[in-house]
Structure formats: C-alpha cells, structure tokens
Design a protein around this motif. Sequence first.
Motif, PDB file in Angstrom:
ATOM      1  N   GLN A 286      70.693 -41.788  92.232  1.00  0.00           N
ATOM      2  CA  GLN A 286      70.624 -40.328  92.269  1.00  0.00           C
ATOM      3  C   GLN A 286      69.940 -39.889  93.550  1.00  0.00           C
ATOM      4  OE1 GLN A 286      67.888 -40.542  88.709  1.00  0.00           O
ATOM      5  NE2 GLN A 286      67.075 -38.647  89.617  1.00  0.00           N
ATOM      6  N   GLN A 287      70.387 -38.753  94.080  1.00  0.00           N
ATOM      7  CA  GLN A 287      69.942 -38.314  95.392  1.00  0.00           C
ATOM      8  C   GLN A 287      68.935 -37.177  95.346  1.00  0.00           C
ATOM      9  OE1 GLN A 287      71.201 -39.969  98.411  1.00  0.00           O
ATOM     10  NE2 GLN A 287      71.543 -41.374  96.690  1.00  0.00           N
ATOM     11  N   SER A 288      68.521 -36.778  94.130  1.00  0.00           N
ATOM     12  CA  SER A 288      67.449 -35.790  93.994  1.00  0.00           C
ATOM     13  C   SER A 288      66.744 -36.053  92.670  1.00  0.00           C
ATOM     14  CB  SER A 288      67.995 -34.365  94.054  1.00  0.00           C
ATOM     15  OG  SER A 288      68.393 -33.928  92.766  1.00  0.00           O
TER      16      SER A 288
ATOM     17  N   THR B  19      68.891 -34.883  89.384  1.00  0.00           N
ATOM     18  CA  THR B  19      70.331 -35.125  89.254  1.00  0.00           C
ATOM     19  C   THR B  19      70.660 -36.478  88.615  1.00  0.00           C
ATOM     20  OG1 THR B  19      70.349 -35.867  91.564  1.00  0.00           O
ATOM     21  CG2 THR B  19      71.035 -33.593  91.123  1.00  0.00           C
TER      22      THR B  19
ATOM     23  N   ALA C 220      74.366 -37.854  88.576  1.00  0.00           N
ATOM     24  CA  ALA C 220      74.649 -39.172  89.145  1.00  0.00           C
ATOM     25  C   ALA C 220      75.414 -40.037  88.149  1.00  0.00           C
ATOM     26  CB  ALA C 220      73.350 -39.856  89.562  1.00  0.00           C
TER      27      ALA C 220
ATOM     28  N   GLU D 299      75.198 -39.497 101.396  1.00  0.00           N
ATOM     29  CA  GLU D 299      75.516 -38.083 101.578  1.00  0.00           C
ATOM     30  C   GLU D 299      76.748 -37.677 100.771  1.00  0.00           C
ATOM     31  OE1 GLU D 299      74.030 -36.898 106.000  1.00  0.00           O
ATOM     32  OE2 GLU D 299      75.533 -38.493 105.887  1.00  0.00           O
TER      33      GLU D 299
ATOM     34  N   ALA E 293      75.576 -37.550  97.156  1.00  0.00           N
ATOM     35  CA  ALA E 293      74.746 -36.361  96.953  1.00  0.00           C
ATOM     36  C   ALA E 293      75.601 -35.104  96.902  1.00  0.00           C
ATOM     37  CB  ALA E 293      73.706 -36.253  98.056  1.00  0.00           C
TER      38      ALA E 293
ATOM     39  N   GLU F 202      77.328 -35.061  93.564  1.00  0.00           N
ATOM     40  CA  GLU F 202      76.304 -34.757  92.557  1.00  0.00           C
ATOM     41  C   GLU F 202      76.096 -33.249  92.422  1.00  0.00           C
ATOM     42  OE1 GLU F 202      72.502 -36.368  93.390  1.00  0.00           O
ATOM     43  OE2 GLU F 202      72.882 -38.298  92.467  1.00  0.00           O
ATOM     44  N   ARG F 203      75.990 -32.578  93.568  1.00  0.00           N
ATOM     45  CA  ARG F 203      75.739 -31.138  93.549  1.00  0.00           C
ATOM     46  C   ARG F 203      76.907 -30.383  92.903  1.00  0.00           C
ATOM     47  NH1 ARG F 203      73.368 -32.462  98.639  1.00  0.00           N
ATOM     48  NH2 ARG F 203      75.275 -31.927  99.778  1.00  0.00           N
TER      49      ARG F 203
END
Length: 223
Positions: free
Chosen positions: A16-18, A21, A25, A60, A63, A66-67
């Motif tokens: 997961q990138q945050s 999330t 993810a 990237e 991420a 994910e958003r």
Amino acid sequence: MTPPFRLHAGDSAPSQQSPTTCGAACLTVARMLIDPLFARWILTGDGPRRGVPDAPTLGERFAAYERIVHRRTNGLYAGAGRLNLPWPRRLGTPPWGAKKELEFGAARRDTDYTVQMLRHHSPAELGEHFDRLLAIVADGEPALLYVGTHLVPRHVLLILPDNGDGNLEVYDPARGTVTELTRQAFTSRAVNLAGWDVPWFSVEPVGIVRERAYEWAPGAAPA
C-alpha cells in the motif's frame, strides 16, 4: 498471451502506498489476479489503457490506481455508478464499498459478495468461518479480512486460495508480502499481521461462480 498473475505464501507483491489505503491496495491486487493485462501494466508499465493514469514506476502506478479505487469505495457512487454510502477516506475503506468494488471487477464476473461480522463470534464460530473461507475462496473469487484491536478494525487483508495445507494464504498490503494464517491464530484472535490480531469483518463470495474473467483490451471502459 499474457500469463496470469498469481501469489502464494512467501511471495512479494506491491505494498500500500499510503497509511489509509490498505483496503484499496487489496482490491487493486485482487484485480491484478483476475486481469493479467492490468497486472502487466501495474508491474511493467506496458499497455496503458484509457482512464488509468500512466506513471513511470511500479509504486507510482500502484498508488495511482489505489486512489481510483479509494474514491470509488468511499464515494457516493461506486463502480458502474451504483449508489454507495460515502465514508471519509482518511478512515480507510468501508466493507460495503469494498464489496461493490469486488463485484465491479476485482473478482470474477457475476460473483456476488456479502459482508460478515466476525468480531463477536465465539472461537467455535470463528473456526467454522475459517473453514468456510477455505472452501469458498478460489482463483478469481478472493475475500477480504478486516482485523484490528478488540475495540476497532484497523487493517484490511486479502485472502487468497488455499494451497492445500489447510491454512489461509493472506496478502498483507502493509508489508507487500503473502503469508499463511492458521486456524488456531484465527480462532484465538491472534492473527498478528501488521500488528493487528482480532478478526472484525470478512467480505466474501456468496458462492463460486466460474465465468470469463474481465478482459482488458485497448479501448475498453475504464476499470
């Protein structure tokens, strides 16, 4: 032909990138498992599609998607424009939004999902649910497990098909790893993944439906 993307205990996967999330993810990895062309784009950047942002690195790209997922699971409208109960993104992914995302294409076509409350199950009931997850989770029909403290759910895990040893194969987005979860750890509320122990919810398939996986072809509608 693009080979399928698969994960087993001991494998690594994107993390997961945050901090909020973990659910998104898990749902992104679930889509990678069902759509090999989407997985290839995440892993290599090869074959970008309409509606999916391009990015130079794996992290990237992951991420960025994910958003997209997080907006769908937490917004007023989920995938395919279905009404959804909004939820603040800073509080993570709600189970009802995750259910709609799985049904939108992060699982095999026409697989229906349900949310099951586990927090107040007895050890015997947790054991029965563990056995059910072993039986119903298959390639293309994954499940999610929400875990946390005795007071609140805090983290989401992706449950993958059993490899035949009677343990659940679990993708942990916090570490980007796949490990095994035993029946004993599940029933005793000692999951010990990403620092959390207590099973809270599962988002699981109602039944096994074997149909054609979603395809990712040039010009296809955005996922």
